[in-house]
Scaffold this active site. Sequence first.
Site, PDB file in Angstrom:
ATOM      1  N   ASP A 149       0.861  -1.197   0.000  1.00 43.31           N
ATOM      2  CA  ASP A 149       0.000   0.000   0.000  1.00 43.31           C
ATOM      3  C   ASP A 149       0.889   1.236   0.000  1.00 43.31           C
ATOM      4  OD1 ASP A 149      -2.624  -1.327   0.249  1.00 43.31           O
ATOM      5  OD2 ASP A 149      -1.787  -2.022   2.145  1.00 43.31           O
ATOM      6  N   LYS A 153      -0.283  10.008   0.681  1.00 41.99           N
ATOM      7  CA  LYS A 153      -0.526  11.331   1.270  1.00 41.99           C
ATOM      8  C   LYS A 153       0.510  11.559   2.363  1.00 41.99           C
ATOM      9  CE  LYS A 153      -5.446  11.409   0.391  1.00 41.99           C
ATOM     10  NZ  LYS A 153      -6.743  11.003   0.918  1.00 41.99           N
ATOM     11  N   ASP A 185       4.905   0.780  -7.831  1.00 37.35           N
ATOM     12  CA  ASP A 185       4.681   1.697  -8.958  1.00 37.35           C
ATOM     13  C   ASP A 185       4.599   3.140  -8.453  1.00 37.35           C
ATOM     14  OD1 ASP A 185       2.316   0.985  -7.623  1.00 37.35           O
ATOM     15  OD2 ASP A 185       1.063   1.566  -9.317  1.00 37.35           O
ATOM     16  N   THR A 231      -0.301  -8.561 -11.496  1.00 35.98           N
ATOM     17  CA  THR A 231      -1.542  -8.507 -10.709  1.00 35.98           C
ATOM     18  C   THR A 231      -2.285  -7.217 -11.054  1.00 35.98           C
ATOM     19  OG1 THR A 231      -0.659  -7.282  -8.822  1.00 35.98           O
ATOM     20  CG2 THR A 231      -0.405  -9.683  -8.776  1.00 35.98           C
ATOM     21  N   PHE A 233      -2.822  -4.709  -9.306  1.00 32.40           N
ATOM     22  CA  PHE A 233      -2.187  -3.487  -8.808  1.00 32.40           C
ATOM     23  C   PHE A 233      -1.110  -2.996  -9.782  1.00 32.40           C
ATOM     24  CE2 PHE A 233      -4.122  -5.248  -5.045  1.00 32.40           C
ATOM     25  CZ  PHE A 233      -4.728  -4.126  -4.518  1.00 32.40           C
ATOM     26  N   GLU A 234      -0.334  -3.926 -10.321  1.00 37.38           N
ATOM     27  CA  GLU A 234       0.685  -3.534 -11.285  1.00 37.38           C
ATOM     28  C   GLU A 234       0.015  -3.013 -12.565  1.00 37.38           C
ATOM     29  OE1 GLU A 234       3.683  -6.491 -12.071  1.00 37.38           O
ATOM     30  OE2 GLU A 234       4.852  -5.089 -13.281  1.00 37.38           O
TER      31      GLU A 234
HETATM   32  C1  LIG Z   1      -1.819  -2.929  -2.693  1.00 40.74           C
HETATM   33  S1  LIG Z   1      -2.081  -4.552  -2.139  1.00 40.74           S
HETATM   34  C2  LIG Z   1      -1.002  -5.518  -3.177  1.00 40.74           C
HETATM   35  C3  LIG Z   1      -1.320  -6.986  -3.153  1.00 40.74           C
HETATM   36  C4  LIG Z   1      -0.380  -7.893  -3.949  1.00 40.74           C
HETATM   37  N1  LIG Z   1       0.985  -7.832  -3.458  1.00 40.74           N
HETATM   38  C5  LIG Z   1      -0.433  -7.568  -5.415  1.00 40.74           C
HETATM   39  O1  LIG Z   1       0.549  -7.070  -5.971  1.00 40.74           O
HETATM   40  O2  LIG Z   1      -1.486  -7.831  -6.014  1.00 40.74           O
HETATM   41  C6  LIG Z   1      -1.248  -4.568  -0.578  1.00 40.74           C
HETATM   42  C7  LIG Z   1      -1.722  -5.709   0.327  1.00 40.74           C
HETATM   43  O3  LIG Z   1      -0.893  -5.764   1.492  1.00 40.74           O
HETATM   44  C8  LIG Z   1      -1.716  -6.099   2.607  1.00 40.74           C
HETATM   45  N2  LIG Z   1      -0.985  -5.634   3.800  1.00 40.74           N
HETATM   46  C9  LIG Z   1      -0.681  -4.341   4.125  1.00 40.74           C
HETATM   47  N3  LIG Z   1       0.043  -4.309   5.253  1.00 40.74           N
HETATM   48  C10 LIG Z   1       0.205  -5.606   5.653  1.00 40.74           C
HETATM   49  C11 LIG Z   1       0.856  -6.202   6.760  1.00 40.74           C
HETATM   50  N4  LIG Z   1       1.496  -5.468   7.670  1.00 40.74           N
HETATM   51  N5  LIG Z   1       0.812  -7.543   6.878  1.00 40.74           N
HETATM   52  C12 LIG Z   1       0.162  -8.299   5.954  1.00 40.74           C
HETATM   53  N6  LIG Z   1      -0.479  -7.792   4.887  1.00 40.74           N
HETATM   54  C13 LIG Z   1      -0.457  -6.459   4.736  1.00 40.74           C
HETATM   55  C14 LIG Z   1      -3.018  -5.368   2.332  1.00 40.74           C
HETATM   56  O4  LIG Z   1      -4.085  -5.930   3.047  1.00 40.74           O
HETATM   57  C15 LIG Z   1      -3.146  -5.551   0.813  1.00 40.74           C
HETATM   58  O5  LIG Z   1      -3.865  -6.721   0.505  1.00 40.74           O
END
Ligand SMILES: C[S@@+](CC[C@H](N)C(=O)[O-])C[C@H]1O[C@@H](n2cnc3c(N)ncnc32)[C@H](O)[C@@H]1O
Length: 252
Positions: A149, A153, A185, A231, A233-234
């Site tokens: 994530d 901001k 990204d 994925t 997101f990419e």
């Molecule tokens: C933007 S998504 C990307 C998912 C995946 N890596 C992809 O590229 O499709 C980020 C994911 O990280 C998880 N996440 C964020 N912080 C985390 C943490 N401390 N432990 C486990 N999961 C976490 C979120 O719930 C979310 O599903």
Amino acid sequence: MAAAEGPEQPFRRRTVSFSRLDGRLNARHQGAWDRFAGELLLDVPRGEARTSVDPAYRLDAAATFGRTAPLVVEVGSGAGDAVVHAAAARPEADFLAVEVYRPGVAQTLAKVGAQGLTNVRVVQADAVDVVGTMLPRGSVEQVWVFFPDPWHKSRHVKRRLVTPELAELVAGCLAPQGLWRLATDWADYAVQMRDVTAASPHFTNRYAGRLASAHDPRGGFAPRFEGRVMTRFERKGLAVGRQVFDLVLDRA
Ligand SMILES: C[S@@+](CC[C@H](N)C(=O)[O-])C[C@H]1O[C@@H](n2cnc3c(N)ncnc32)[C@H](O)[C@@H]1O
């Protein structure tokens, strides 16, 4: 393991890198949860919060997977596409998907179950606890953090997952020849990742000084990791014109 519904209770003292835990599961994903969680989802003892792992608990990977094999850990595995694709392509390695968001966990269970993969397990837990204490020191071949994530901001930047503290924990769980792969990204997060890992005595950037980008002429970014399936997101980042940055760090 069945995490209770509701907010993270009791609240942690430290800032966490996620905002969502729960979400409705559709019938297919609830079905996958009911069918596969017993076998594929790790039932870990909890500490102070729902997504925590008791700091005294250590994963016994040989007992969990029923064999001794290289272990790859994907942090924030989302819907599981990358880990499932990689696990199918490399049956001789074991994969641990770490994700806090229940619908993501359910989607991963559905994919692993549908493909009948025996080399993937999922844990619904904060990755900071997983890499920090749950994984025995020096036990992991690779840690992957793909598209964390961005918390772009300025008032949210402190919630970013990749920090000096995380680098210290990742270094602790990696084996001596271990690798840390990252991708994002978001250009400023890419620079943060590169600088955090460069400042750590535990990592050597395999592409230090190479592949300079318009955003940052000091470089240090790797070619796209071929083992990473694209994925959503990419794809989303590319669709709006953002560049994708990869990093490959060797455990020094
Ligand atoms: C933007 S998504 C990307 C998912 C995946 N890596 C992809 O590229 O499709 C980020 C994911 O990280 C998880 N996440 C964020 N912080 C985390 C943490 N401390 N432990 C486990 N999961 C976490 C979120 O719930 C979310 O599903």
